[in-house]
Structure formats: C-alpha cells, structure tokens
Design a protein around this motif. Structure first.
Motif, short mmCIF file in Angstrom:
data_model
loop_
_atom_site.label_atom_id
_atom_site.label_comp_id
_atom_site.label_asym_id
_atom_site.label_seq_id
_atom_site.Cartn_x
_atom_site.Cartn_y
_atom_site.Cartn_z
N THR A 65 0.76 -1.26 0.09
CA THR A 65 -0.28 0.11 -0.03
C THR A 65 0.94 1.14 -0.12
O THR A 65 1.92 1.33 0.72
N MET B 280 -3.45 9.61 -5.59
CA MET B 280 -4.15 8.26 -5.29
C MET B 280 -3.52 7.49 -4.17
O MET B 280 -2.25 7.86 -3.98
N ALA C 222 -3.65 3.65 -3.08
CA ALA C 222 -3.72 2.29 -3.74
C ALA C 222 -3.09 1.40 -3.08
O ALA C 222 -1.93 1.32 -2.50
N ARG D 60 -1.85 -3.02 -3.74
CA ARG D 60 -1.76 -4.03 -4.85
C ARG D 60 -1.68 -5.39 -4.10
O ARG D 60 -0.91 -5.61 -3.19
N ILE E 205 -4.75 -4.08 -8.48
CA ILE E 205 -4.66 -2.84 -7.84
C ILE E 205 -6.13 -2.79 -7.15
O ILE E 205 -6.94 -2.94 -7.73
N PRO F 171 -8.65 1.74 -5.49
CA PRO F 171 -7.76 3.02 -5.40
C PRO F 171 -8.69 4.30 -5.13
O PRO F 171 -9.72 4.25 -5.56
N HIS G 99 -9.44 4.02 2.51
CA HIS G 99 -8.99 3.11 1.64
C HIS G 99 -8.86 1.81 2.28
O HIS G 99 -9.19 0.75 1.53
#
Length: 284
Positions: free
Chosen positions: A132, A170, A172, A174, A181, A184, A198
């Motif tokens: 992250t 952004m 995000a 993974r 991803i 996001p 998030h």
C-alpha cells in the motif's frame, strides 16, 4: 538502413527544406520533442547520424580534456564504450541508507521479504497480503487531439499538445499474489481519514480473510483514525484508560505508541512497516 537511422536522416532532410518541428513530427509520425532533440544534436555534433557518435559527445570531450588522447573520433569512442559495455548517456540514482542499527534494519527488511515470498501460501490459508502506498502530484492532462493509430512497426503516437486540469493524488493497494490494484482512492487530498477509508475499502473486498498491509512509516499510516478502524473491525473492547488520548496518554498518545498496536499479529487487520531507510534505486 536501420529504421531509427532512416528516421533521423528524414528529420534532418526535412528540416533542411525549411519544415517546422510540428510539420516534421506529423509527416513521419513521431513526437515533436523527438524532432527537436535530433535537430539539436545535429547542430551540436559532427554531421553524422550514427547513434554512437550522436549519443557520446560527452565521452569524446572528456577523453581529450584528460589528455588521454590528442584527438579521437566520436565513432572510435563509441566502439570503446560498446566493447566495455559502458553507457555514459544513462545514469541510475541510488541512496546510502542512514541506518542506526544495521542488524535491526536487516531484520525488518527480511520480515517484509519473507512475507512477500510466503504470500501465495498465505492466500491459500485465507490471508491476503497487500502493498500500500500513495502517489501525489499526478498531472491531470487532456490530449487536445486524438493519437495517431498504431501501425506495423510503429507504436501509437500521442499528440504532444495537451490541456492542464491541475493535479490529483492516489492511495492504492496491490495484492501481492494477484497483482491486482485494489480500491484505488483518487482525489487531491490524502488525510489520515482518507487513508483509513482506503484500508476500509480494501478490507471490505474480502472481509472474512485476514489482511496484512505492507507500507512505509508515513504519519497517516499510524494514525488515530486507523487505530479506531482496527478496534471497530476487530470488535475489541479496550478500556478508555488503556486507549488513552492523542497527544496525552495510552495507545493513542503518538506514532510510537500506535505503531505496536497496528503491527499486532493477533489482529485480522495487521500492518507491517518497511525499514525507515529502505534502499531505493531509480533509473533515468
């Protein structure tokens, strides 16, 4: 001749005919900056289109300045560089880590590497591992014209001109195993509330699994909001005296007190932090 040499020769010939950079770019379907660069190199170097000569003027000048030779051609310099597998036109940035405790640094780095290596097996056991991070200052550009279509032997040609629409950011994650991803969050700000939201969104994708997030030591990654999310998600009953108050006492007092709580392996949402001075290499 090779296509790249033919392209460069065409640029110079069209320039000699008085065409502008924009006209040449449209004619041979390349970026305008490419035309500008090769016109500049032609004007600054010996009249040749051989890449080793056009790309290596710095090495030639250095060889003469250091009195290694009285004179030498750019072509010969190119041969020497190629034989030694040296590329003076390229560079790679690197960072000396300022590490207080090398053993602790190595142990922390090993934990992250081991976790990545074990991620496929952990996924089979219902444990998801995520990497992250945030990206800031993303330029929001809109192309003013459609790109030139891809053709055999030629890539798509985006138009150089564009309209600016400010910048965005952004947050995000993974998934280490799938490479996907996840959730996001794209917006200009990245407050501690944004980051916690998030994490909440990623966890909601697979709420029954244990979630491990690998991330750096940014203050928003060790925030009061994140601690309160974990407490809510885990259904923990923590006395007010133990939880404390931000800036004063307890778990919430500061980053140093919040970090152990967020790293707790007993939680279904766990955070693993990279060493503060983890080596980073970037190529130009």
């Amino acid at each position: 001749m090779p296509q790249h040499l033919a392209q460069r020769a065409t640029i110079i010939l069209l320039a000699a005919d008085g065409q502008t950079n924009a006209d040449i770019a449209r004619t041979i379907k390349v970026n305008r900056n490419t035309v500008k660069e090769w016109r500049k190199r032609w004007a600054a170097s010996a009249p040749t289109l051989d890449k080793t000569e056009a790309d290596q003027p710095r090495a030639l000048r250095v060889a003469i300045q250091r009195e290694i030779v009285e004179s030498i051609s750019a072509r010969q310099v190119g041969r020497y560089l190629a034989a030694a597998d040296l590329k003076p036109h390229l560079s790679r940035y690197w960072l000396n880590p300022d590490v207080d405790d090398p053993k602790e640094f190595e142990a922390n780095a090993r934990r992250v590497c081991d976790l990545y290596a074990e991620a496929p097996q952990l996924a089979e056991a219902g444990v998801e591992v995520h990497c992250t991070d945030e990206m800031t200052g993303i330029k929001a550009h809109e192309q003013t014209h459609p790109p030139l279509p891809m053709e055999p032997g030629k890539p798509e040609g985006p138009e150089f001109e564009y309209k600016r629409h400010g910048t965005s950011g952004m947050i995000a994650s993974r998934n280490i195993v799938t490479g996907q991803i996840e959730a996001p969050l794209i917006q200009p700000m990245r407050t501690e509330g944004d980051f916690a939201q998030h994490i909440r969104n990623v966890v909601a994708l697979q709420p029954a699994d244990k979630q491990i997030f690998v991330l750096d030591n940014l203050n928003t990654h060790q925030s009061e909001t994140l601690v309160r999310f974990v407490i809510e998600h885990e259904g923990l009953k923590i006395p007010d005296a133990v939880l404390g108050e931000k800036g004063k006492s307890g778990i919430l007092k500061n980053q140093a007190s919040r970090k152990p709580f967020l790293k707790d392996v007993g939680h279904r949402v766990q955070f693993l932090y990279t060493p503060k001075d983890l080596f980073v290499a970037r190529s130009n």
